[in-house]
Motif scaffolding. Structure first.
Motif, PDB file in Angstrom:
ATOM      1  N   LEU A  77       0.798  -1.223   0.000  1.00 35.79           N
ATOM      2  CA  LEU A  77       0.000   0.000   0.000  1.00 35.79           C
ATOM      3  C   LEU A  77       0.833   1.277   0.000  1.00 35.79           C
ATOM      4  O   LEU A  77       0.273   2.364  -0.078  1.00 35.79           O
ATOM      5  N   GLY A  78       2.156   1.130   0.056  1.00 35.83           N
ATOM      6  CA  GLY A  78       3.001   2.322   0.184  1.00 35.83           C
ATOM      7  C   GLY A  78       2.827   3.308  -0.946  1.00 35.83           C
ATOM      8  O   GLY A  78       2.875   4.520  -0.760  1.00 35.83           O
ATOM      9  N   SER A  79       2.604   2.808  -2.183  1.00 40.56           N
ATOM     10  CA  SER A  79       2.477   3.696  -3.337  1.00 40.56           C
ATOM     11  C   SER A  79       1.189   4.498  -3.312  1.00 40.56           C
ATOM     12  O   SER A  79       1.004   5.407  -4.104  1.00 40.56           O
ATOM     13  N   LEU A  80       0.292   4.157  -2.403  1.00 45.65           N
ATOM     14  CA  LEU A  80      -1.002   4.833  -2.348  1.00 45.65           C
ATOM     15  C   LEU A  80      -1.108   5.817  -1.193  1.00 45.65           C
ATOM     16  O   LEU A  80      -2.176   6.396  -0.980  1.00 45.65           O
ATOM     17  N   VAL A 139      -9.041  -1.062  -8.509  1.00 52.02           N
ATOM     18  CA  VAL A 139      -9.603  -1.035  -7.154  1.00 52.02           C
ATOM     19  C   VAL A 139      -9.152   0.256  -6.483  1.00 52.02           C
ATOM     20  O   VAL A 139      -7.964   0.593  -6.513  1.00 52.02           O
ATOM     21  N   GLN A 140     -10.096   0.962  -5.874  1.00 53.15           N
ATOM     22  CA  GLN A 140      -9.801   2.238  -5.236  1.00 53.15           C
ATOM     23  C   GLN A 140     -10.299   2.255  -3.794  1.00 53.15           C
ATOM     24  O   GLN A 140     -11.214   1.518  -3.428  1.00 53.15           O
ATOM     25  N   HIS A 141      -9.659   3.091  -2.982  1.00 59.00           N
ATOM     26  CA  HIS A 141     -10.096   3.485  -1.628  1.00 59.00           C
ATOM     27  C   HIS A 141      -9.810   2.454  -0.541  1.00 59.00           C
ATOM     28  O   HIS A 141      -9.412   2.819   0.558  1.00 59.00           O
ATOM     29  N   ASN A 142     -10.045   1.149  -0.826  1.00 60.43           N
ATOM     30  CA  ASN A 142      -9.860   0.155   0.226  1.00 60.43           C
ATOM     31  C   ASN A 142      -9.706  -1.223  -0.401  1.00 60.43           C
ATOM     32  O   ASN A 142      -9.944  -1.398  -1.604  1.00 60.43           O
ATOM     33  N   ILE A 143      -9.332  -2.198   0.415  1.00 58.29           N
ATOM     34  CA  ILE A 143      -9.198  -3.568  -0.058  1.00 58.29           C
ATOM     35  C   ILE A 143     -10.581  -4.144  -0.326  1.00 58.29           C
ATOM     36  O   ILE A 143     -11.481  -4.039   0.510  1.00 58.29           O
ATOM     37  N   VAL A 144     -10.781  -4.756  -1.491  1.00 56.11           N
ATOM     38  CA  VAL A 144     -12.038  -5.436  -1.796  1.00 56.11           C
ATOM     39  C   VAL A 144     -11.842  -6.916  -1.474  1.00 56.11           C
ATOM     40  O   VAL A 144     -10.907  -7.561  -1.944  1.00 56.11           O
ATOM     41  N   PRO A 172      -6.128  -1.904  -3.287  1.00 53.67           N
ATOM     42  CA  PRO A 172      -6.159  -0.783  -4.236  1.00 53.67           C
ATOM     43  C   PRO A 172      -4.777  -0.523  -4.815  1.00 53.67           C
ATOM     44  O   PRO A 172      -3.776  -0.640  -4.122  1.00 53.67           O
ATOM     45  N   GLN A 173      -4.749  -0.186  -6.084  1.00 50.82           N
ATOM     46  CA  GLN A 173      -3.496   0.188  -6.731  1.00 50.82           C
ATOM     47  C   GLN A 173      -3.819   1.013  -7.978  1.00 50.82           C
ATOM     48  O   GLN A 173      -4.940   0.979  -8.489  1.00 50.82           O
TER      49      GLN A 173
END
Length: 223
Positions: A77-80, A139-144, A172-173
């Motif tokens: 998640l670091g890139s986000l 995928v955006q905002h959170n883990i699906v 998300p990425q």
């Protein structure tokens, strides 16, 4: 039409009890779906209750003392970090649907389907041919968690096929994911030819519907 078992998105190689638990849950759900399909059950009811949603910010703050888990989270998640917000619900945006066949190669249609195209035939297949549907999404905002699909097919008023499967859990990425559904085979014969209507639906563990696509396709005589 024939369909194999569900396929899952692989998790990290180490350092995450949460991911290992999610993989076990998804394997159990996939096995139940395949078992019920083989027994001819129309509906699949899985006794699974997802945990409460937390934001990505909260997830990054958890388990700071666990070095391996912290490193895995930073890698995932670091890139986000610049895009983190307080939105709890994940958003899956489907960008395209493709059809892959040995006869015609790959054909891709952008999503959402153009209004002028939505009432027509999305693709044509030859009888007795093998094909796969290919989806591209972000995928955006959170883990699906536990993203799965169902694909139901009708010929006229009669439902002739229904397939279900598990895609997996996605973080998300910025770069899109690509997932190819299980291979299917079109039926053969005079009665099998013609126009079919279908509905492809994607939901997650919390029963959020991320896509419901109605489309038509045609099975033609092999010549």
């Amino acid at each position: 039409m024939e369909n194999g078992g569900g396929k899952m998105q692989a998790g990290p190689s180490s350092g995450s009890t949460w991911v290992e638990e999610k993989q076990k849950e998804e394997e159990k759900i996939t096995d139940e779906v395949v078992h019920d399909e083989e027994n001819g059950d129309d509906e699949v009811v899985v006794d699974f209750t997802p945990g409460p949603l937390v934001t990505l910010k909260e997830q990054l703050e958890k388990d700071k003392d666990d070095e391996s888990l912290r490193r895995w989270k930073e890698k995932l998640l670091g890139s986000l970090e610049g895009d983190l917000n307080d939105q709890r619900e994940p958003e899956v945006i489907f960008q395209s649907i493709g059809i892959i066949t040995d006869d015609c190669g790959e054909t891709t249609t952008p999503l959402p389907v153009d209004k002028n195209h939505s009432t027509g035939v999305l693709f044509s297949l030859k009888e007795g041919s093998e094909y796969r549907l290919k989806l591209t999404f972000t995928v955006q905002h959170n883990i699906v968690s536990g993203l799965r699909y169902s694909n139901t097919v009708w010929k006229g008023p009669l439902r002739v096929d229904q397939n279900k499967g598990m895609l997996g859990t996605y973080a998300p990425q910025k770069e899109p994911y690509t997932h190819t559904l299980d291979e299917e085979t079109t039926p053969s014969g005079v009665l099998a030819r013609g126009i079919y209507s279908a509905k492809l639906k994607f939901e997650d563990d919390d029963k959020r519907c991320h896509l419901e696509l109605k489309y038509s396709f045609e099975i033609k005589k092999r010549g």
